[in-house]
Design a protein around this motif. Sequence first.
Motif, PDB file in Angstrom:
ATOM      1  N   GLU A 205      10.087 -19.860  -3.822  1.00  0.00           N
ATOM      2  CA  GLU A 205       8.968 -19.811  -2.890  1.00  0.00           C
ATOM      3  C   GLU A 205       8.242 -21.133  -2.685  1.00  0.00           C
ATOM      4  O   GLU A 205       7.729 -21.386  -1.592  1.00  0.00           O
ATOM      5  CB  GLU A 205       7.921 -18.778  -3.366  1.00  0.00           C
ATOM      6  N   SER A 206       8.172 -21.999  -3.684  1.00  0.00           N
ATOM      7  CA  SER A 206       7.254 -23.145  -3.647  1.00  0.00           C
ATOM      8  C   SER A 206       7.805 -24.318  -2.840  1.00  0.00           C
ATOM      9  O   SER A 206       8.720 -25.021  -3.269  1.00  0.00           O
ATOM     10  CB  SER A 206       6.937 -23.617  -5.070  1.00  0.00           C
ATOM     11  N   LEU A 207       7.210 -24.567  -1.680  1.00  0.00           N
ATOM     12  CA  LEU A 207       7.588 -25.731  -0.888  1.00  0.00           C
ATOM     13  C   LEU A 207       7.212 -27.024  -1.607  1.00  0.00           C
ATOM     14  O   LEU A 207       7.890 -28.049  -1.454  1.00  0.00           O
ATOM     15  CB  LEU A 207       6.905 -25.685   0.480  1.00  0.00           C
ATOM     16  N   ASP A 208       6.125 -26.977  -2.380  1.00  0.00           N
ATOM     17  CA  ASP A 208       5.714 -28.156  -3.152  1.00  0.00           C
ATOM     18  C   ASP A 208       6.800 -28.552  -4.152  1.00  0.00           C
ATOM     19  O   ASP A 208       7.072 -29.745  -4.342  1.00  0.00           O
ATOM     20  CB  ASP A 208       4.404 -27.892  -3.890  1.00  0.00           C
ATOM     21  N   ASP A 209       7.421 -27.558  -4.784  1.00  0.00           N
ATOM     22  CA  ASP A 209       8.513 -27.854  -5.713  1.00  0.00           C
ATOM     23  C   ASP A 209       9.698 -28.462  -4.968  1.00  0.00           C
ATOM     24  O   ASP A 209      10.361 -29.373  -5.459  1.00  0.00           O
ATOM     25  CB  ASP A 209       8.962 -26.579  -6.441  1.00  0.00           C
ATOM     26  N   VAL A 228      19.273 -25.593  -3.365  1.00  0.00           N
ATOM     27  CA  VAL A 228      19.810 -24.230  -3.335  1.00  0.00           C
ATOM     28  C   VAL A 228      18.715 -23.299  -3.853  1.00  0.00           C
ATOM     29  O   VAL A 228      18.785 -22.760  -4.949  1.00  0.00           O
ATOM     30  CB  VAL A 228      21.084 -24.112  -4.193  1.00  0.00           C
ATOM     31  N   ALA A 229      17.688 -23.138  -3.045  1.00  0.00           N
ATOM     32  CA  ALA A 229      16.506 -22.417  -3.516  1.00  0.00           C
ATOM     33  C   ALA A 229      15.781 -21.699  -2.389  1.00  0.00           C
ATOM     34  O   ALA A 229      14.565 -21.544  -2.432  1.00  0.00           O
ATOM     35  CB  ALA A 229      15.561 -23.401  -4.216  1.00  0.00           C
ATOM     36  N   GLY A 230      16.527 -21.277  -1.371  1.00  0.00           N
ATOM     37  CA  GLY A 230      15.900 -20.551  -0.283  1.00  0.00           C
ATOM     38  C   GLY A 230      14.834 -21.378   0.410  1.00  0.00           C
ATOM     39  O   GLY A 230      15.036 -22.569   0.682  1.00  0.00           O
ATOM     40  N   PRO A 231      13.660 -20.777   0.684  1.00  0.00           N
ATOM     41  CA  PRO A 231      12.599 -21.483   1.414  1.00  0.00           C
ATOM     42  C   PRO A 231      12.086 -22.739   0.707  1.00  0.00           C
ATOM     43  O   PRO A 231      11.462 -23.585   1.360  1.00  0.00           O
ATOM     44  CB  PRO A 231      11.491 -20.429   1.515  1.00  0.00           C
ATOM     45  N   VAL A 232      12.329 -22.861  -0.592  1.00  0.00           N
ATOM     46  CA  VAL A 232      11.904 -24.062  -1.323  1.00  0.00           C
ATOM     47  C   VAL A 232      12.473 -25.310  -0.656  1.00  0.00           C
ATOM     48  O   VAL A 232      11.834 -26.369  -0.618  1.00  0.00           O
ATOM     49  CB  VAL A 232      12.353 -23.980  -2.802  1.00  0.00           C
ATOM     50  N   GLY A 233      13.682 -25.186  -0.107  1.00  0.00           N
ATOM     51  CA  GLY A 233      14.333 -26.332   0.516  1.00  0.00           C
ATOM     52  C   GLY A 233      13.594 -26.882   1.718  1.00  0.00           C
ATOM     53  O   GLY A 233      13.802 -28.044   2.098  1.00  0.00           O
ATOM     54  N   ILE A 234      12.715 -26.079   2.314  1.00  0.00           N
ATOM     55  CA  ILE A 234      11.932 -26.577   3.450  1.00  0.00           C
ATOM     56  C   ILE A 234      11.016 -27.709   3.001  1.00  0.00           C
ATOM     57  O   ILE A 234      10.753 -28.649   3.755  1.00  0.00           O
ATOM     58  CB  ILE A 234      11.132 -25.426   4.094  1.00  0.00           C
ATOM     59  N   GLY A 235      10.551 -27.637   1.752  1.00  0.00           N
ATOM     60  CA  GLY A 235       9.747 -28.732   1.212  1.00  0.00           C
ATOM     61  C   GLY A 235      10.548 -30.017   1.106  1.00  0.00           C
ATOM     62  O   GLY A 235      10.030 -31.117   1.359  1.00  0.00           O
ATOM     63  N   SER A 236      11.827 -29.888   0.762  1.00  0.00           N
ATOM     64  CA  SER A 236      12.706 -31.057   0.705  1.00  0.00           C
ATOM     65  C   SER A 236      12.916 -31.631   2.098  1.00  0.00           C
ATOM     66  O   SER A 236      12.928 -32.853   2.294  1.00  0.00           O
ATOM     67  CB  SER A 236      14.057 -30.674   0.101  1.00  0.00           C
ATOM     68  N   ALA A 237      13.073 -30.740   3.072  1.00  0.00           N
ATOM     69  CA  ALA A 237      13.267 -31.184   4.448  1.00  0.00           C
ATOM     70  C   ALA A 237      12.033 -31.906   4.975  1.00  0.00           C
ATOM     71  O   ALA A 237      12.145 -32.882   5.735  1.00  0.00           O
ATOM     72  CB  ALA A 237      13.610 -29.995   5.335  1.00  0.00           C
ATOM     73  N   ALA A 238      10.852 -31.446   4.570  1.00  0.00           N
ATOM     74  CA  ALA A 238       9.616 -32.109   4.990  1.00  0.00           C
ATOM     75  C   ALA A 238       9.566 -33.537   4.450  1.00  0.00           C
ATOM     76  O   ALA A 238       9.123 -34.466   5.150  1.00  0.00           O
ATOM     77  CB  ALA A 238       8.404 -31.308   4.511  1.00  0.00           C
ATOM     78  N   LEU A 239      10.025 -33.718   3.215  1.00  0.00           N
ATOM     79  CA  LEU A 239      10.069 -35.069   2.648  1.00  0.00           C
ATOM     80  C   LEU A 239      11.039 -35.946   3.426  1.00  0.00           C
ATOM     81  O   LEU A 239      10.727 -37.097   3.754  1.00  0.00           O
ATOM     82  CB  LEU A 239      10.482 -35.011   1.175  1.00  0.00           C
TER      83      LEU A 239
END
Length: 342
Positions: A205-209, A228-239
């Motif tokens: 869940e954590s985009l910050d992570d 490989v963490a579902g929505p968590v990867g959106i945080g990586s994409a933001a970076l």
Amino acid sequence: MIFRTGQLAAVALASTVVFATATMASAFTVCQVTDTGGIDDGSFNETAWKGVQDAQEKLGIEGRYLESQAETDYEANMNSLLGGQCDVIFTIGFLLGDATKASAEANADQKYSIVDFAYDPVIPNVIGQVYATDQAAFLAGYLAAGMSKTGILGTFGGINIPPVTIFMDGFVHGANYYNEQKGTNVTVLGWDVEAREGLFTNNFESLDDGRAFAQNLYDEGADIVLPVAGPVGIGSAALADELGTDALKIVGVDADQATTDPERKHVYLTSVLKRMDSTVFQVIDMAMKGEFEGGLVVGTLENDGVGLAPFYAFEDAIPAELKSELEAVRAGIIDGSIKVGG
């Protein structure tokens, strides 16, 4: 009609009426219990639900879902769907394995299908849906190795469970195969295939992570990262969006994340597709035809159950030679001449 777990008690009577009405109006009703990521996670819950939506459009079924807010909701959500209103109950994700088994064994006349889980021995009223995602991730690892400028790739997972680590395995093996073919030394940070240890956020869940783990891998030299963490990867994409794609590119998982995360479409080199929509639709079709039997449905490169998403913004940047090699590697995996396990 959509009910969250906390609302179930308050709407028990109303939901009974709604389900009864839907059952009379429709010859076939499918119900889905999500994992904690929610129905609109842009990943596996949403992709599985697309299979139900496709069946609504093409087969005329009725579809409903319950969102799990915590792991303790799994069993309660399944139990709330019992009583004849659901022809098939779909449970989404490895973490629902125990709850699905308990519910299925206690309700032998109810049909179930679970994504990302297989039972041995087979439970007669459960079809497991599993995916050879390491095959598609192998292609992504080969592609990433061919596109990396630093010679360093990165990956991390949500939780150290097989449906997550199978992506990481394939990614590492694909990069290693590229090295074998090209005499290069591209490395993958974040996952040790032999030790079965690596980087995990311990949540989906954590985009910050997602941002923090990608930042750490970037700081260590990785210029392409597979979360490989579902929505968590959106945080990586933001970076990656902030750093620019010359510095960091992302490989998505499960769904085509260039379409589920359109604001950052340009950061995704590709996505490793796990076509749960296809296998969910297949199970619904089997059940409607009276062909439902406990066992397995397996998605592979050969049957298009897994694959790579289009390259979009990187279509012109990927050399034609590398694209041809990817096609050859895909064919080799399908005919067995290339072993994904290294």
